[in-house]
Motif scaffolding. Structure first.
Motif, PDB file in Angstrom:
ATOM      1  N   GLY A   1      49.201  44.792  42.460  1.00  0.00           N
ATOM      2  CA  GLY A   1      47.850  44.904  41.933  1.00  0.00           C
ATOM      3  C   GLY A   1      47.084  46.017  42.606  1.00  0.00           C
ATOM      4  O   GLY A   1      47.356  46.374  43.748  1.00  0.00           O
TER       5      GLY A   1
ATOM      6  N   ASN B   1      43.114  48.511  46.950  1.00  0.00           N
ATOM      7  CA  ASN B   1      42.380  47.247  47.013  1.00  0.00           C
ATOM      8  C   ASN B   1      41.340  47.353  48.119  1.00  0.00           C
ATOM      9  O   ASN B   1      41.581  47.975  49.146  1.00  0.00           O
ATOM     10  CB  ASN B   1      43.339  46.088  47.274  1.00  0.00           C
TER      11      ASN B   1
ATOM     12  N   GLY C   1      49.663  46.074  47.513  1.00  0.00           N
ATOM     13  CA  GLY C   1      49.092  46.754  46.356  1.00  0.00           C
ATOM     14  C   GLY C   1      48.448  48.066  46.779  1.00  0.00           C
ATOM     15  O   GLY C   1      48.570  48.505  47.918  1.00  0.00           O
TER      16      GLY C   1
ATOM     17  N   SER D   1      44.071  40.340  34.882  1.00  0.00           N
ATOM     18  CA  SER D   1      43.122  41.317  35.412  1.00  0.00           C
ATOM     19  C   SER D   1      41.676  41.011  35.035  1.00  0.00           C
ATOM     20  O   SER D   1      41.409  40.224  34.131  1.00  0.00           O
ATOM     21  CB  SER D   1      43.487  42.713  34.887  1.00  0.00           C
TER      22      SER D   1
ATOM     23  N   ASN E   1      41.512  45.778  43.275  1.00  0.00           N
ATOM     24  CA  ASN E   1      40.937  44.446  43.443  1.00  0.00           C
ATOM     25  C   ASN E   1      39.934  44.511  44.588  1.00  0.00           C
ATOM     26  O   ASN E   1      40.120  45.258  45.546  1.00  0.00           O
ATOM     27  CB  ASN E   1      42.034  43.424  43.756  1.00  0.00           C
TER      28      ASN E   1
ATOM     29  N   SER F   1      50.080  40.577  35.288  1.00  0.00           N
ATOM     30  CA  SER F   1      49.014  41.328  34.617  1.00  0.00           C
ATOM     31  C   SER F   1      47.796  40.501  34.254  1.00  0.00           C
ATOM     32  O   SER F   1      47.257  40.607  33.157  1.00  0.00           O
ATOM     33  CB  SER F   1      49.569  42.038  33.373  1.00  0.00           C
TER      34      SER F   1
ATOM     35  N   ASN G   1      48.087  43.166  38.307  1.00  0.00           N
ATOM     36  CA  ASN G   1      46.929  42.285  38.503  1.00  0.00           C
ATOM     37  C   ASN G   1      45.808  43.148  39.066  1.00  0.00           C
ATOM     38  O   ASN G   1      45.652  43.259  40.276  1.00  0.00           O
ATOM     39  CB  ASN G   1      47.282  41.145  39.461  1.00  0.00           C
ATOM     40  N   ASN G   2      45.029  43.761  38.200  1.00  0.00           N
ATOM     41  CA  ASN G   2      44.069  44.783  38.614  1.00  0.00           C
ATOM     42  C   ASN G   2      42.624  44.361  38.362  1.00  0.00           C
ATOM     43  O   ASN G   2      42.333  43.556  37.495  1.00  0.00           O
ATOM     44  CB  ASN G   2      44.329  46.078  37.842  1.00  0.00           C
TER      45      ASN G   2
ATOM     46  N   LEU H   1      48.435  37.423  44.439  1.00  0.00           N
ATOM     47  CA  LEU H   1      48.554  38.287  43.267  1.00  0.00           C
ATOM     48  C   LEU H   1      49.970  38.833  43.263  1.00  0.00           C
ATOM     49  O   LEU H   1      50.366  39.547  44.189  1.00  0.00           O
ATOM     50  CB  LEU H   1      47.550  39.434  43.319  1.00  0.00           C
TER      51      LEU H   1
END
Length: 176
Positions: A110, A133, A130, A62, A113, A60, A86-87, A81
């Motif tokens: 994530g 992204n 993710g 971010s 991104n 997490s 993980n945004n 990531l």
């Protein structure tokens, strides 16, 4: 300058820091490691080298901004990531390089991104598990090179149709 036998720059639950024009060099693990909600940090014009991962975001981390950095990983990932949300991280105008067996950008966890206008070189360019992204948008993308340094556009269908030097079309363009 950050030099370490493990992680050159390790941050845990640390936010709103700025790092500009530094060298982060690790001899066994990560160049820059952000853990446990290390948010809203800015990295600009740094040189990052590591054998495992040059830039590692875990659990997490971010809303971080990586702009105009050089990130070289000799084995695994230039950017990784992993684990947790993980945004909303931005990777803009970086040079990302890994060896033949490595993956330049690995997103295991994530969303939202953005990776644009980067020079990406490696055995695998992008591995994205993710969601939402962005590696290309309607006006820009990234420049892709094989691990040996030759341009991917010479062998694959990756094109720049608006003449801004970044891949924005073609069937082989990553992250379509």
């Amino acid at each position: 300058t950050f030099i370490s036998p493990t992680d050159a720059l390790y941050m845990q639950a640390s936010s709103s820091n700025n790092f500009t024009s530094n060298t982060a060099s690790a001899s066994s693990r990560y160049g820059i490691a952000l853990y446990d909600s290390s948010n809203s940090n800015t990295f600009t014009s740094n040189t990052i080298t590591a054998p495992t991962d040059a830039i590692y975001l875990f659990s997490s981390s971010s809303s971080n901004n990586f702009t105009s950095n050089t990130a070289n990983a000799s084995a695994n990932y230039s950017i990784r990531l992993e684990s947790g949300a993980n945004n909303n991280n931005l990777f803009l105008n970086n040079s990302l390089r890994t060896g033949n067996a490595g993956t330049a950008v690995y997103v295991q966890s994530g969303s939202s991104n953005t990776l644009l206008q980067n020079n990406i070189s490696g055995g695998v360019w992008i591995d994205n598990s993710g969601s939402n992204n962005s590696f290309n948008n309607s006006t820009t993308g990234n420049i892709y090179y094989f691990a040996n340094g030759s341009g991917a556009w010479a062998a694959l269908d990756i094109r720049d149709e608006d003449w801004n030097n970044y891949a924005d079309a073609g069937a082989a363009r990553p992250g379509r």
